[in-house]
Design an enzyme around this catalytic site. Sequence first.
Site, PDB file in Angstrom:
ATOM      1  N   GLU A   1      -0.145  -0.601   5.718  1.00 21.11           N
ATOM      2  CA  GLU A   1       1.221  -0.280   6.977  1.00 21.11           C
ATOM      3  C   GLU A   1       0.359   0.848   6.896  1.00 21.11           C
ATOM      4  O   GLU A   1       1.049   1.798   7.938  1.00 21.11           O
ATOM      5  CB  GLU A   1       2.367  -0.363   6.057  1.00 21.11           C
ATOM      6  CG  GLU A   1       3.510  -1.070   7.071  1.00 21.11           C
ATOM      7  CD  GLU A   1       4.354   0.760   7.077  1.00 21.11           C
ATOM      8  OE1 GLU A   1       4.993   1.108   8.257  1.00 21.11           O
ATOM      9  OE2 GLU A   1       4.684   1.720   6.250  1.00 21.11           O
TER      10      GLU A   1
ATOM     11  N   ASP B   1       0.698  -1.290  -0.115  1.00 24.76           N
ATOM     12  CA  ASP B   1      -0.334   0.042  -0.016  1.00 24.76           C
ATOM     13  C   ASP B   1       0.811   1.723  -0.613  1.00 24.76           C
ATOM     14  O   ASP B   1       2.103   1.371   0.149  1.00 24.76           O
ATOM     15  CB  ASP B   1      -0.849  -0.043   1.599  1.00 24.76           C
ATOM     16  CG  ASP B   1       0.021   0.102   3.051  1.00 24.76           C
ATOM     17  OD1 ASP B   1       0.639  -1.343   2.820  1.00 24.76           O
ATOM     18  OD2 ASP B   1      -0.959   0.552   3.486  1.00 24.76           O
TER      19      ASP B   1
END
Length: 377
Positions: free
Chosen positions: A133, A68
């Site tokens: 994250e 991400d």
Amino acid sequence: MSDVVELAQELIRRRSVTPDDAGCQALLAARLARAGFRCTALPFGEVENLWATHGGDGPVLVFLGHTDVVPSGPESAWASPPFEPVVRDGRLYGRGAADMKGSVAAMCVALEDFVARHAHHAGSVALLLTSDEEGIAEHGVRRVAQHFRESGQRIDWCVVGEPSSRERLGDLIRIGRRGSLTGTLRVRGVQGHVAYPEKARNPIHQAAPALAELAAMRWDAGNLAFPPTSFQISNLNAGTGADNVIPGTLQAVFNFRHGTASTPEELRARLESVLRRHGLDYQIDWRQSGTPFLTQDGPLRRAVCAVLQQQLGIKPELSTGGGTSDGRFIAPLGAEVVELGPLNASIHKVDEHIALDELERLPGLFSAIAERLLVTP
Ligand SMILES: [Zn+2]
């Protein structure tokens, strides 16, 4: 164009704004499965996690990363569109180029190369990826680590590919991270008219001297591994907007970044003793979002330092600074954790980029670390 640069571009093209993976992990799993890895999807909630492993019994070396990225902000502010990777002046531009699709591509290429050359390496080597994250990080590596704890999956060594370097690739590696303790403080007063203060109790007047004392406090001196604990007030709110009303409440949010010189319990107790001494009527909600960890001198640290010395002629600074990372969830499993990745100057910014020569160096660093740990000469 080299394999790692092409793969990094393919990943950047996927608009994986946290917690969306946008097909990045499927692409990587397909490649690693072709190379002989066993790939398992570990989805939790809306978050994709991938566990790809090769080998058998013995020590477990894990490369850890995230697919991400943070949002790009206004695309018009970028010199070229954030999700259309381009190479300019020896740099690859795009959202996630440095944080951390470049490292993820490098880990994948390094692992393919490593198992092709050492099919019968000792122990096992694995890639662990999450798509959560940069966001709230609830269903990412935190949940995977809990799953590993329950299923008995051991991890001996973990290399996190987060951008750690300052001015030159490999000049700084992280061997630990500070803990993060956040408090939301509510101070109760008595609302009233500013012309009749004797009939009210002003929470701003009550809290201000206490907050000033907290802001000036020295919490500890740090120790060899960690800098002194820092305390910062990040939000302060009170007042109704009217200039003739004494407000009834005040809210403050603050955060401690602490090493191992103070425990969270000690910090909480010392802070609350100041509030009590100032006679505040208060309530605090505490949230510990990471505990500090430190990787001592051991096989992983020695392997990483030897590889940086040999391939780049660098003796890295061993740091515990910076924010938190997913390493905080892996370290409590008993793993040695080291973070090594590209320069962090452009991360989360407009025109994020990675230098091509750095990106092309990374797979060789990662595979050499695996060789030192899992191949007996
Ligand atoms: Zn990152």
